[in-house]
Design a protein around this motif. Structure first.
Motif, PDB file in Angstrom:
ATOM      1  N   PRO A  73      -1.124   1.550   3.670  1.00  0.00           N
ATOM      2  CA  PRO A  73      -0.966   2.134   2.406  1.00  0.00           C
ATOM      3  C   PRO A  73      -0.873   1.522   1.292  1.00  0.00           C
ATOM      4  O   PRO A  73      -1.250   1.706   0.186  1.00  0.00           O
ATOM      5  N   PHE A  74      -0.039   0.382   1.130  1.00  0.00           N
ATOM      6  CA  PHE A  74       0.077  -0.283  -0.115  1.00  0.00           C
ATOM      7  C   PHE A  74      -1.072  -0.804  -0.659  1.00  0.00           C
ATOM      8  O   PHE A  74      -1.118  -1.228  -1.849  1.00  0.00           O
TER       9      PHE A  74
ATOM     10  N   TRP B 166      -8.775  -9.387  -6.452  1.00  0.00           N
ATOM     11  CA  TRP B 166      -7.176  -9.270  -6.638  1.00  0.00           C
ATOM     12  C   TRP B 166      -6.508  -8.820  -5.439  1.00  0.00           C
ATOM     13  O   TRP B 166      -5.434  -9.321  -5.028  1.00  0.00           O
TER      14      TRP B 166
ATOM     15  N   HIS C 293      12.628  -3.351   1.316  1.00  0.00           N
ATOM     16  CA  HIS C 293      13.284  -3.176   2.345  1.00  0.00           C
ATOM     17  C   HIS C 293      14.811  -2.832   2.021  1.00  0.00           C
ATOM     18  O   HIS C 293      15.624  -2.446   2.460  1.00  0.00           O
TER      19      HIS C 293
ATOM     20  N   SER D  80       5.690   2.476   3.347  1.00  0.00           N
ATOM     21  CA  SER D  80       4.737   1.690   3.688  1.00  0.00           C
ATOM     22  C   SER D  80       3.688   1.429   2.298  1.00  0.00           C
ATOM     23  O   SER D  80       2.657   0.811   2.438  1.00  0.00           O
ATOM     24  N   SER D  81       4.116   2.108   1.203  1.00  0.00           N
ATOM     25  CA  SER D  81       3.128   1.893  -0.023  1.00  0.00           C
ATOM     26  C   SER D  81       3.500   0.880  -0.918  1.00  0.00           C
ATOM     27  O   SER D  81       2.788   0.849  -2.105  1.00  0.00           O
ATOM     28  N   LEU D  82       4.726   0.393  -0.526  1.00  0.00           N
ATOM     29  CA  LEU D  82       5.028  -0.900  -1.435  1.00  0.00           C
ATOM     30  C   LEU D  82       4.734  -2.252  -0.696  1.00  0.00           C
ATOM     31  O   LEU D  82       5.093  -2.547   0.610  1.00  0.00           O
ATOM     32  N   ASP D  83       4.208  -3.226  -1.141  1.00  0.00           N
ATOM     33  CA  ASP D  83       3.811  -4.556  -0.719  1.00  0.00           C
ATOM     34  C   ASP D  83       5.311  -5.232  -0.038  1.00  0.00           C
ATOM     35  O   ASP D  83       6.259  -5.552  -1.024  1.00  0.00           O
ATOM     36  N   PRO D  84       5.393  -5.287   1.158  1.00  0.00           N
ATOM     37  CA  PRO D  84       6.719  -5.703   1.673  1.00  0.00           C
ATOM     38  C   PRO D  84       7.168  -7.135   1.112  1.00  0.00           C
ATOM     39  O   PRO D  84       8.403  -7.617   1.533  1.00  0.00           O
ATOM     40  N   VAL D  85       6.211  -7.966   0.920  1.00  0.00           N
ATOM     41  CA  VAL D  85       6.521  -9.106   0.628  1.00  0.00           C
ATOM     42  C   VAL D  85       6.712  -9.610  -0.794  1.00  0.00           C
ATOM     43  O   VAL D  85       6.862 -10.729  -1.352  1.00  0.00           O
ATOM     44  N   ARG D  86       6.528  -8.652  -1.681  1.00  0.00           N
ATOM     45  CA  ARG D  86       6.659  -8.796  -2.929  1.00  0.00           C
ATOM     46  C   ARG D  86       7.630  -8.154  -3.776  1.00  0.00           C
ATOM     47  O   ARG D  86       8.088  -6.947  -3.325  1.00  0.00           O
TER      48      ARG D  86
ATOM     49  N   VAL E  72      -2.806   1.757  -2.278  1.00  0.00           N
ATOM     50  CA  VAL E  72      -2.085   2.025  -3.648  1.00  0.00           C
ATOM     51  C   VAL E  72      -2.486   1.032  -4.707  1.00  0.00           C
ATOM     52  O   VAL E  72      -2.862   1.255  -5.848  1.00  0.00           O
TER      53      VAL E  72
ATOM     54  N   TYR F   2      13.680  -6.432  -2.941  1.00  0.00           N
ATOM     55  CA  TYR F   2      12.240  -6.192  -2.231  1.00  0.00           C
ATOM     56  C   TYR F   2      12.415  -4.790  -1.723  1.00  0.00           C
ATOM     57  O   TYR F   2      13.621  -4.267  -1.413  1.00  0.00           O
TER      58      TYR F   2
ATOM     59  N   ASP G  84       2.179  -4.749 -11.301  1.00  0.00           N
ATOM     60  CA  ASP G  84       0.781  -4.895 -10.930  1.00  0.00           C
ATOM     61  C   ASP G  84      -0.359  -4.265 -12.002  1.00  0.00           C
ATOM     62  O   ASP G  84      -1.165  -4.632 -12.399  1.00  0.00           O
TER      63      ASP G  84
END
Lengths: 328, 617
Positions: free
Chosen positions: A211-212, A225, B194, B142-148, A215, B192, B156
């Motif tokens: 999902p991300f 990108w 999490h 799950s809508s946020l990039d876990p490693v950033r 988004v 982050y 962004d």
């Protein structure tokens, strides 16, 4: 930091165990090096003389004593002497290592470059629309499984046959230092690039479905990108593990490649040592490859928390949602 | 993707409705001069189709909707109604195999220039996304990039749309995080995903959606993954920001109650067509479509959905289930302090009644349920079912025999049925495991239980994947009942289902309880459901028992602040706190104070549901 300490401790343990296992396996080989070198009937040595030679090398003492002595000298950095040639093992290795290291490093770098190129082209979302692009995509996706199934020696022979003998592009004999590297590096890179590309393609596909990523698209991100900022860091983690493990492949590949192309190096040294049952050389080669293998995987392990913050949690973790969910 | 389905050429895929869009741009020229202001978003006759293996499937068949500046339009429907497809089309992000096959989507800017979005080239879309149309996604985990870091994710949209000045981006990110109500935004920006709770993550996503102050916000089920109390605050935030920025909101939801609370206009979608549309108050007070009436009558927070006589314990009889001072600790790795999941919980359940365990995620309600079912020996305390002390059963034969007394039904009907077994094999398995009956008897028991849960007998030979979610949950219930248990632990057994299906399952459970004299432990986060199906309730929070007692007493006269919070957070009811600044005036009569007669409801229940029944509780 506890994580680093645990990892380093684990690496040391692996080293010790590998040394013990290698020693036991080499000791269990039928016959010994003394027999291999002096046992030839042409030399006409009697059994008594052979026993004398054994005593001179210390080969008649109990195995356990020999083991600890060898271990002690390895710790001091003394790798012993080759039974076959009598030269110091460290000197043999010093002579062979640079050429092999160049080959291995170049092989790994080109393998990574090749894998990344294949994976990015095969997964690029921009290549989904058009028919020709889709065909290219499917072709590239079929490539890694094919490459995995090719044996190294066969690739080497085919490459020599095509590029040297038929096309005459790369000379085999009297080649310059760079020219003589081209084909061996390619031979080595192809079977390593293949599994790497497979893992990369799969993990990029997985990340793209997250999902991300949609988004980020909804914020107006371009495909480039997405790949460079969002996907790359998430997808590189599984590939990194794979790259660490592939070092084993690199060692095995180097032995075969050097044999096929007639290059001097650790690979050749190993092949000769096996043929001559030259235990000290073999033991040294095994230990050195283990050290490098363990070091590379240690670096990979230590890189993980740098790349993924979720793995950064030390033992005194703050109460997080994940803990609560696990409990539920 | 093989060839013979590809009826569209790439050009068509990219510009499927060229001629029409051209027509609209001409219209827009005229409309600028017309007196009536154009709505911000105007969707007319939208059709969306997906290429699948079975040919082209039309998911949206000609829907109309509009979003006015500063107002909320809710697109309500159950799964498969096409609401998400419509939302994706509005932001130009349909799945790879989907395409707009007809109709128009027009966005009118503040300057009155109307822009047709159907057939827009990708480059133009990209310039629109994030700047004029913002998306608040469904699942904050799950809508946020876990490693950033949070800051990187929020920044962004700014970087994508050409901001280069690092300090300016950073300042804007912190400003945005502050605006969505996160404490200590500078620290949050360095954290982050999490490290944040679900509600905080959703706030972060809202901040990112707002970064460039888009005119249109698409909120795609923005709170369905959140706890009720968090849901209310997040919806409040969206409301607040809408008022502050004057953006229009397209709210996609399956929850009619949420839509009733938040939307000015309702569009009810079913099977890709609009069943009913209009001002929220009007639609709720006098729904014209049969389907809207069904949705309304099945929404637990708006209507009484289950007819159920309260069960009173027979006088003098000992309770069937007695939980005393239950405590469950979990050991955390590397930490001396154990995590206390359940802390001193005690309650009693009389035979034949329903006891609800209510709380948000992490409250320990599932752990308590599993202790009753004997799945985990608690750290301390006692669980008595009948005369059996569950905590003393060990792990051997006695525990296995006890399993037929208490059965568990899980939340997810997709994961809890073996995909490789036929339904009859799934139903017979517990009998085989306990060596009951012969082959023929087991078979007939399986068929009997299919009948009991009102499934057709043909289902017996099917596999789980051939069944809908509701049917699967019926199978799971049948499997739990086949061993003739006395107690059934229902762990969020209806939470994953659409409202109409949920209502059917709840009615089924009520009927089965009466017929089989079952005792239920009903684990749920949804107080609206609980007050309709339970006799007694224990409210839990972070492992602690906050309140316990009869449902009527606890919900009408809550003693604890947390229970009051939970009650207030139920969508569809007048919320005690919160700041309702609605433009629409007829909200008050939107089906809450007017009695709504009900002719029929699925399941053949004839009844008259008045809102008094609900507001009374």
């Amino acid at each position: 930091m506890a994580y680093v300490r645990r990892r380093i401790g684990g690496a040391l343990l692996v080293l010790v165990l590998a040394f013990i296992a290698a020693y036991i396996l080499l000791a269990a080989l039928p016959g010994d090096a003394v027999l291999a070198r002096y046992g030839n009937p042409d030399l006409g040595l009697t059994a008594a003389q052979l026993a004398e030679i054994r005593a001179a090398y210390g080969a008649d003492r109990p195995q356990l004593v020999q083991f600890f002595e060898t271990a002690g000298s390895f710790l001091r950095g003394d790798l012993g002497y080759s039974i076959q040639s009598g030269a110091a093992v460290s000197a043999l290795l010093a002579e062979a290592l640079p050429s092999t290291l160049t080959l291995a490093a170049l092989g790994l770098v080109s393998a990574v470059a090749l894998a990344v190129a294949i994976a990015i082209t095969a997964t690029h979302p921009g290549l989904r629309g058009h028919r020709a692009a889709r065909a290219l995509r499917n072709l590239l996706r079929g490539l890694p499984p094919l490459m995995v199934s090719l044996p190294v020696f066969w690739i080497g022979i085919v490459l020599i046959q095509v590029f040297s003998f038929q096309l005459g592009l790369v000379p085999v004999l009297n080649a310059g230092p760079i020219e003589s590297l081209i084909l061996p590096v390619a031979t080595l890179a192809i079977p390593i690039a293949a599994p790497l590309a497979q893992v990369l393609i799969r993990s990029i596909d997985e990340v793209l479905a997250q999902p991300f990523v949609s988004v980020a698209r909804a914020r107006g991100a371009t495909n480039t990108w997405l790949l460079s900022r969002t996907v790359a860091r998430n997808a590189v983690l599984p590939a990194l593990t794979m790259a660490g493990l592939l070092f084993g492949e690199l060692v095995g590949g180097a032995v075969v490649t050097e044999a096929v192309f007639g290059r001097m190096g650790v690979g050749q040294l190993t092949a000769q040592a096996v043929a001559a049952r030259d235990t000290p050389v073999l033991l040294a080669v095994v230990v050195i490859s283990t050290v490098v293998f363990v070091l590379i995987n240690l670096v990979v392990d230590l890189l993980y928390p740098v790349l993924d913050a979720r793995l950064r949690r030390s033992d005194a973790a703050a109460p997080t949602r994940r803990a609560a969910v696990a409990v539920r | 993707m093989t060839t013979h389905h590809e009826t569209w050429t790439p050009e068509q895929l990219e510009h499927p409705a060229r001629p029409e869009s051209a027509a609209h741009t001409e219209q827009s020229g005229q409309s600028e001069h017309s007196a009536q202001p154009q709505p911000l978003l105007d969707v007319t006759g939208l059709r969306i189709a997906y290429r699948t293996r079975r040919g082209q499937v039309e998911a949206v068949r000609g829907i109309d909707l509009s979003v006015a500046r500063g107002s909320v339009t809710a697109l309500v429907g159950e799964s498969g109604s096409g609401k998400s497809s419509a939302a994706q089309a509005v932001i130009g992000l349909l799945a790879e195999n989907g395409a707009v096959t007809g109709g128009s989507i027009a966005l009118t800017g503040a300057d009155g220039v109307r822009e047709e979005l159907v057939g827009l080239p990708e480059r133009a879309w990209r310039e629109l996304r994030g700047t004029r149309i913002g998306l608040i996604p469904q699942d904050p985990t799950s809508s946020l990039d876990p490693v950033r870091t949070i800051g990187a994710s929020v920044g962004d949209p700014l970087r994508i749309h050409g901001w280069r000045d690092r300090e300016r981006i950073e300042a804007r990110v912190i400003e945005l995080l502050e605006r969505v109500g996160l404490d200590d935004p500078a620290t949050r920006a360095r954290q982050y995903p999490h490290e944040l709770s679900g509600g905080m993550r959703q706030r972060v996503l809202i901040a990112a959606a707002l970064a460039l102050e888009p005119e249109l916000l698409i909120a795609d089920e923005p709170t369905s993954a959140l706890d009720v109390t968090v849901q209310a605050t997040v919806l409040d935030l969206i409301d607040e920001l809408r008022v502050a920025t004057g953006a229009g909101v397209l709210l996609i939801t399956h929850d009619l109650a949420v839509a009733a609370d938040r939307a000015d206009t309702l569009v009810v979608l079913r099977g890709g067509t609009v069943e009913e549309a209009g001002p929220t108050g009007k639609v709720l007070a006098a729904p014209s479509a049969e389907y809207t009436r069904t949705l309304l009558s099945d929404a637990p927070s708006l209507r009484q959905i289950v007819d159920r006589a309260p069960h009173r314990p027979t006088a003098g009889e000992a309770p069937l289930v007695r939980v005393r001072d239950l405590r469950q600790e979990f050991h955390r790795r590397g930490s001396g302090e154990p995590f206390v999941a359940v802390d001193d919980v005690s309650f009693e359940i009389p035979r034949g009644t329903t006891h609800a365990l209510v709380g948000e995620s992490g409250s320990g309600k599932t752990t308590t349920g599993r202790a009753i079912a004997g799945f985990r020996a608690p750290t301390a305390g006692s669980v008595l079912v009948g005369d059996t002390e569950v905590t003393q059963l060990g792990t051997g034969k006695r525990l296995r025999e006890f399993r037929s007394t208490v059965q568990l039904v899980h939340q997810n009907p997709f994961g809890s049925l073996d995909p490789r077994q036929s339904i009859s094999a799934i139903l017979e398995e517990p009998l085989r495991n306990t060596r009951r009956g012969n082959r023929a008897e087991r078979r007939s028991a399986a068929l009997h239980h299919l009948e009991l849960v009102a499934l057709p007998l043909e289902v017996a030979s099917r596999r789980p994947r051939e069944l809908s979610g509701g049917q699967r949950q019926r199978v799971a219930i049948a499997r739990a009942l086949i061993l003739q248990p006395e107690v059934v632990v229902l762990d969020e057994a209806v939470s994953a289902l659409d409202v109409t299906v949920q209502a059917q399952i709840l009615r089924l459970l009520a009927r089965l309880q009466d017929e089989l004299a079952l005792t239920y432990v009903f684990i749920s986060h949804d107080l609206a459901v609980v007050r309709q199906v339970a006799d007694t309730v224990t409210v839990m929070r972070r492992g602690q028992q906050v309140e316990s007692g009869e449902v009527g007493r606890v919900l009408e006269d809550p003693h604890h602040e947390y229970t009051r919070q939970l009650l207030a957070a139920i969508p569809g009811t007048e919320r005690a706190w919160g700041h309702h600044h609605r433009a629409t005036t007829d909200r008050a009569e939107s089906g809450r104070s007017t009695p709504v007669p009900h002719e029929s409801a699925p399941g053949g229940h004839r009844r008259t549901a008045s809102s008094e029944e609900i507001t009374a509780s």
